[in-house]
Motif scaffolding. Structure first.
Motif, PDB file in Angstrom:
ATOM      1  N   ILE A 255      -2.438   6.092  -2.771  1.00  0.00           N
ATOM      2  CA  ILE A 255      -1.854   6.230  -4.165  1.00  0.00           C
ATOM      3  C   ILE A 255      -2.128   5.305  -5.149  1.00  0.00           C
ATOM      4  N   CYS A 256      -1.833   3.952  -4.478  1.00  0.00           N
ATOM      5  CA  CYS A 256      -1.819   2.675  -5.275  1.00  0.00           C
ATOM      6  C   CYS A 256      -1.920   1.607  -4.333  1.00  0.00           C
TER       7      CYS A 256
ATOM      8  N   ILE B  41       1.164   6.009 -10.563  1.00  0.00           N
ATOM      9  CA  ILE B  41       1.191   7.457 -10.893  1.00  0.00           C
ATOM     10  C   ILE B  41      -0.059   8.159 -10.145  1.00  0.00           C
ATOM     11  N   ALA B  42       0.031   9.395  -9.674  1.00  0.00           N
ATOM     12  CA  ALA B  42      -0.793  10.214  -9.082  1.00  0.00           C
ATOM     13  C   ALA B  42      -0.847  11.595  -9.848  1.00  0.00           C
TER      14      ALA B  42
ATOM     15  N   ARG C 238       0.726  -1.156  -0.043  1.00  0.00           N
ATOM     16  CA  ARG C 238      -0.048  -0.079   0.055  1.00  0.00           C
ATOM     17  C   ARG C 238       0.742   1.017  -0.093  1.00  0.00           C
ATOM     18  N   VAL C 239       0.609   2.067  -0.936  1.00  0.00           N
ATOM     19  CA  VAL C 239       1.570   3.394  -1.272  1.00  0.00           C
ATOM     20  C   VAL C 239       0.722   4.492  -0.830  1.00  0.00           C
ATOM     21  N   THR C 240       1.042   5.391   0.246  1.00  0.00           N
ATOM     22  CA  THR C 240       0.228   6.659   0.666  1.00  0.00           C
ATOM     23  C   THR C 240       1.347   7.826   0.774  1.00  0.00           C
ATOM     24  N   ASP C 241       0.577   8.737   0.523  1.00  0.00           N
ATOM     25  CA  ASP C 241       1.081  10.035   0.516  1.00  0.00           C
ATOM     26  C   ASP C 241       0.518  10.895   1.702  1.00  0.00           C
ATOM     27  N   ASN C 242       1.210  11.689   2.360  1.00  0.00           N
ATOM     28  CA  ASN C 242       0.706  12.651   3.347  1.00  0.00           C
ATOM     29  C   ASN C 242      -0.219  13.741   2.979  1.00  0.00           C
ATOM     30  N   LYS C 243      -0.066  14.110   1.305  1.00  0.00           N
ATOM     31  CA  LYS C 243      -1.243  15.198   1.247  1.00  0.00           C
ATOM     32  C   LYS C 243      -1.929  14.593   0.007  1.00  0.00           C
ATOM     33  N   LEU C 244      -1.613  13.478  -0.480  1.00  0.00           N
ATOM     34  CA  LEU C 244      -2.576  12.785  -1.661  1.00  0.00           C
ATOM     35  C   LEU C 244      -3.235  11.812  -1.085  1.00  0.00           C
TER      36      LEU C 244
END
Length: 66
Positions: free
Chosen positions: A32-33, A47-48, A23-29
């Motif tokens: 992700i995927c 890709i985001a 699990r890919v996460t981003d603190n602002k987005l």
């Protein structure tokens, strides 16, 4: 407010063990995927799309796997 941008995330498994349930996460987005399996020595790409705020800013992304 801000420009439309595309972020490219390259996730590489540099360890000796295969990884499951990534699990890919981003603190602002946010999320992700995800990926079901990533073999040792392999990589995959996510890709985001979003808007970059004017001025300097930073994102912090993370990958969690079993």
């Amino acid at each position: 407010m801000g420009e439309e941008v595309t972020w490219r995330f390259v996730i590489s498994n540099i360890g000796e063990a295969d990884l499951w349930n990534l699990r890919v996460t981003d603190n602002k987005l946010g999320a992700i995927c995800s990926g079901a399996f990533l073999a040792s020595g392999r990589s995959f790409e996510c890709i985001a799309n979003g808007r970059a705020e004017a001025g300097q800013f930073s994102n912090l992304s993370s990958v969690v796997a079993n």
